[in-house]
Write an enzyme that holds these catalytic residues in place. Structure first.
Site, PDB file in Angstrom:
ATOM      1  CB  THR A 191      -4.464  -3.504   5.341  1.00 47.43           C
ATOM      2  OG1 THR A 191      -4.238  -3.537   6.744  1.00 47.43           O
ATOM      3  CG2 THR A 191      -5.282  -2.283   5.006  1.00 47.43           C
ATOM      4  CB  SER A 199       2.492  -2.036  -0.927  1.00 54.35           C
ATOM      5  OG  SER A 199       2.205  -0.682  -1.127  1.00 54.35           O
ATOM      6  CG  HIS A 200       4.710   0.775   1.647  1.00 58.66           C
ATOM      7  ND1 HIS A 200       3.394   0.469   1.430  1.00 58.66           N
ATOM      8  CD2 HIS A 200       4.928   0.645   2.960  1.00 58.66           C
ATOM      9  CE1 HIS A 200       2.826   0.172   2.585  1.00 58.66           C
ATOM     10  NE2 HIS A 200       3.739   0.270   3.534  1.00 58.66           N
ATOM     11  CG  ASP A 217       3.492   2.405  -3.417  1.00 59.32           C
ATOM     12  OD1 ASP A 217       3.097   2.681  -4.567  1.00 59.32           O
ATOM     13  OD2 ASP A 217       2.928   1.560  -2.686  1.00 59.32           O
ATOM     14  CG  ASP A 228       1.792  -1.537  -5.068  1.00 56.52           C
ATOM     15  OD1 ASP A 228       2.237  -0.595  -4.381  1.00 56.52           O
ATOM     16  OD2 ASP A 228       0.650  -2.011  -4.902  1.00 56.52           O
ATOM     17  CG  ASP A 257      -0.888   1.174  -4.354  1.00 54.48           C
ATOM     18  OD1 ASP A 257       0.245   1.490  -3.940  1.00 54.48           O
ATOM     19  OD2 ASP A 257      -1.571   0.257  -3.853  1.00 54.48           O
ATOM     20  NE  ARG A 258       1.001   3.122   0.621  1.00 51.21           N
ATOM     21  CZ  ARG A 258       1.232   2.966   1.907  1.00 51.21           C
ATOM     22  NH1 ARG A 258       2.205   3.653   2.490  1.00 51.21           N
ATOM     23  NH2 ARG A 258       0.505   2.140   2.626  1.00 51.21           N
ATOM     24  CD  GLU A 298      -6.534   4.147   2.682  1.00 52.42           C
ATOM     25  OE1 GLU A 298      -6.813   3.732   3.814  1.00 52.42           O
ATOM     26  OE2 GLU A 298      -5.898   3.469   1.853  1.00 52.42           O
ATOM     27  CB  SER A 357      -1.509   5.606   4.142  1.00 55.43           C
ATOM     28  OG  SER A 357      -2.657   5.136   3.456  1.00 55.43           O
ATOM     29  CE  LYS A 365      -2.740   2.590  -1.614  1.00 60.58           C
ATOM     30  NZ  LYS A 365      -3.231   2.054  -0.359  1.00 60.58           N
ATOM     31  NE  ARG A 402      -0.185   2.147   9.664  1.00 58.43           N
ATOM     32  CZ  ARG A 402       1.041   1.850   9.236  1.00 58.43           C
ATOM     33  NH1 ARG A 402       2.065   2.598   9.610  1.00 58.43           N
ATOM     34  NH2 ARG A 402       1.252   0.820   8.437  1.00 58.43           N
TER      35      ARG A 402
HETATM   36  C1  G1P Z   1      -1.519   0.833   5.340  1.00 60.32           C
HETATM   37  C2  G1P Z   1      -2.185   2.185   5.299  1.00 60.32           C
HETATM   38  C3  G1P Z   1      -3.533   2.088   4.643  1.00 60.32           C
HETATM   39  C4  G1P Z   1      -3.388   1.477   3.257  1.00 60.32           C
HETATM   40  C5  G1P Z   1      -2.647   0.147   3.357  1.00 60.32           C
HETATM   41  C6  G1P Z   1      -2.349  -0.437   1.985  1.00 60.32           C
HETATM   42  O1  G1P Z   1      -2.290  -0.066   6.074  1.00 60.32           O
HETATM   43  O2  G1P Z   1      -2.316   2.723   6.588  1.00 60.32           O
HETATM   44  O3  G1P Z   1      -4.129   3.355   4.566  1.00 60.32           O
HETATM   45  O4  G1P Z   1      -4.634   1.266   2.660  1.00 60.32           O
HETATM   46  O5  G1P Z   1      -1.406   0.339   4.029  1.00 60.32           O
HETATM   47  O6  G1P Z   1      -1.564   0.406   1.213  1.00 60.32           O
HETATM   48  P1  G1P Z   1      -1.991  -0.410   7.626  1.00 60.32           P
HETATM   49  O7  G1P Z   1      -0.571  -0.877   7.700  1.00 60.32           O
HETATM   50  O8  G1P Z   1      -2.174   0.869   8.375  1.00 60.32           O
HETATM   51  O9  G1P Z   1      -3.011  -1.459   7.984  1.00 60.32           O
HETATM   52 ZN    ZN Z   2       1.322   0.286  -2.735  1.00 59.68          ZN
END
Ligand code: G1P
Ligand code: ZN
Length: 554
Positions: A24, A119-120, A288, A290, A292-293, A374, A376, A387, A507
């Site tokens: 993703t 990311s997170h 988070d 990086d 962006d959240r 989103e 998330s 984001k 999910r």
């Molecule tokens: C998850 C989140 C999605 C977000 C992505 C990157 O992806 O659900 O909304 O864009 O992280 O931060 P997923 O693990 O669901 O594919």
């Molecule tokens: Zn992130």
């Protein structure tokens, strides 16, 4: 093609790996996987091979500071030099948040940017590492590009790398490696300047200076620490200590920097005043790994990301950057429909995209939307193509400064006007991949039989796997999540995560709309109880996974 003069060193022979398929949001793997011989090099060369305009270009480079960030940066610099890149703009200490990179790509009209982040996901030697490429509009590379990178990575036989010359990552200045220039810049300046053009900093300063206002921002020991200290404490005048866990540590303090009710427990405890100090801050937020959240809280109050997007949209006219109105609003399919109601009232279009920020890029570039988000914990606007956690926090502060009400009052008034979309996401993490696939294939195979069936007095009227036709470039993305939509607008969505690095993550997203203000005080899980039951029944989650409860509920 490379000019001969640019290849000072023979290319290095390498063996292809077969698992470098970006998910993703870029390629994410365990640090140990990235540390395998030539693993990073192969992927970086595969990216470079997909960039016909690489020679003579400028790239932005930085990461969220996690373990292996610095080593990777030295490798990437040497590879960029050997591949003919003209200039690298690098964040001091190798640090850039994702939104900062997106902004710098746009500001410098760079060819793109490389962001080192998972990311997170937890960091450290045994944690995760990641790398993603953003294109010249500042946004994540589209699927077509990441597919091409993957194809390259399967075939790669050699990569180019320049001489070893440790670049002093921590010292601002301009350096050279072969013919390439490396400019080490302050990680925060440009981003902070951009924020000052979007918001009414004077009004926010006044709010923060007022006696009865206190804020708390949790940087979760990740990249937003230096950004938040500069913006909230140094520029906007919040008292020292308003930003907690502000050091950007290579292992993120051993935590899981995902701003939600579970992982940002420190902040949640402060905002709900579990220590009974008698004074919870008026406003709380976290970001988070990086940057962006974001998660937004009031005193004793939590704002769901879906509601946050809707509230920002409904109040955007109070923010200088958006005072002339919004062009449209985008949300990912699993995100609650609260923002659609605002779009309807504003008489502007709303768009429903697949999960992942990359789908908003075209809509933003084509000026079809101004805001997007989103469920998330991601919210953003046309100011960049990612984001943006701190941007969302500043939106809220600007709205609070104008409305002079509490976070809770603003959200409750919003529900009173638009109705409340009760919303929850249940994650089942790290389940065996085979079990997840079986569950999903069966669910999909049964979709045809579900139409018209009644569960808890609700009739299913759509049961499909979401497809998206991009209205800008007409590209089609299929299999973006199973949707079960009922006649009262309630929805159950199932997806498999595309960002996990261990096993599979299922999910399940559940939503129910309630117009009646007398029913706006229910506990979310209780309000959704019967839909949660239906979600289990339809997918037989217990049967396939032996999990009786989700690992994370947001
Ligand atoms: C998850 C989140 C999605 C977000 C992505 C990157 O992806 O659900 O909304 O864009 O992280 O931060 P997923 O693990 O669901 O594919
Ligand atoms: Zn992130």
């Amino acid at each position: 093609m490379l000019k001969n003069s640019q290849i000072k060193i023979q290319p290095v022979k390498t063996q292809a790996y077969n698992d470098q398929k970006p998910g993703t949001s870029g390629l994410r793997k365990k640090v140990k996987v990235f540390q395998q011989m030539d693993y990073l090099q192969n992927f970086v060369q595969s990216i470079f091979n997909c960039l016909p305009d690489l020679v003579g270009s400028t790239l932005i480079l930085g990461g969220d500071g996690r373990y292996y960030n610095r080593e990777s940066i030295q490798i990437i610099i040497r590879m960029a030099a050997a591949n003919g890149v003209k200039k690298i703009i690098l964040g001091q200490g190798g640090i850039f948040s994702t939104p900062a990179v997106s902004h710098l790509i746009r500001k410098h009209k760079a060819l793109g940017g490389i962001i080192l982040s998972a990311s997170h996901n937890p960091a450290g030697m045994d944690g995760d590492f990641g790398i993603k490429f953003n294109i010249s509009n500042g946004g994540p590379a589209p699927e077509e590009f990441t597919d091409a990178v993957y194809a390259e990575s399967l075939e790669i036989t050699q990569y180019h790398i320049g001489p070893i010359k440790g670049i002093p990552l921590d010292i601002l200045g301009t350096y050279t490696l072969d013919e390439m220039e490396i400019e080490v810049i302050d990680s925060v300046n440009d981003y902070a300047e951009l924020m000052a053009t979007l918001f009414d900093f004077d009004k926010i300063k006044a709010l923060i200076a007022s006696d009865n206002f206190k804020l708390c921002f949790d940087a979760m020991y990740a990249v937003t620490g230096p950004y938040a200290i500069r913006i909230f404490e140094e520029i906007l005048g919040a008292e020292a200590g308003s930003v907690i866990r502000s050091d950007c540590l290579p292992n993120f303090g051993g935590g899981h920097p995902d701003p939600n009710l579970i992982h940002a427990k420190q902040l949640v405890d402060i905002m709900f005043d579990v220590e009974e100090t008698g004074s919870a801050p008026n406003f709380g937020a976290a970001s988070d790994g990086d940057g962006d959240r974001n998660m937004i809280m009031g005193d004793y109050f939590y704002v769901t990301p879906s509601d946050s997007l809707a509230v920002i949209a409904a109040n955007a006219h109070l923010i200088p950057a958006y005072k002339d109105g919004l062009k449209g609003i985008g949300r990912s399919m699993p995100t609650s429909q609260a923002a659609d109601l605002v779009a309807e009232k504003l008489a502007i279009p709303s768009y429903e995209t697949p999960t992942g920020w990359k789908f908003f890029g075209n809509l933003l570039d084509d000026k079809r939307i101004t805001l997007c988000g989103e469920e998330s914990f991601g919210t953003g606007s046309d100011h960049i193509r990612e984001k943006d956690g701190l941007w969302a926090v500043l939106c809220w502060l600007n709205i609070l400064a104008e409305r002079k009400q509490s976070v809770e009052d603003i959200v409750r008034q919003h529900w009173a006007e638009y109705g409340r979309n009760y919303y929850t996401r249940h994650d089942y993490e790290n389940i065996p991949i085979e079990a997840a696939n079986k569950l999903f294939t069966t669910l999909q195979a049964n979709l045809g039989t579900l139409m018209g069936r009644i569960f808890n007095n609700r009739t299913i009227f759509i049961a499909d796997n979401f497809s998206y036709l991009d209205p800008v470039d007409n590209s089609q993305s299929n299999n973006q999540g199973v949707r079960i939509i009922f006649d009262d607008g309630s929805r159950i969505i199932y997806r498999l995560s595309g960002t996990g690095t261990e096993g599979a993550t299922l999910r399940v997203y559940i939503e129910r709309y309630v117009k009646d203000i007398n029913e706006h005080d229910l506990d979310t899980q209780e309000a959704l109880y019967d839909l949660i039951e239906t979600a289990e029944l339809l997918a037989n989650i217990i049967g396939y996974t032996d999990r009786h409860e989700p690992t994370v509920i947001t």
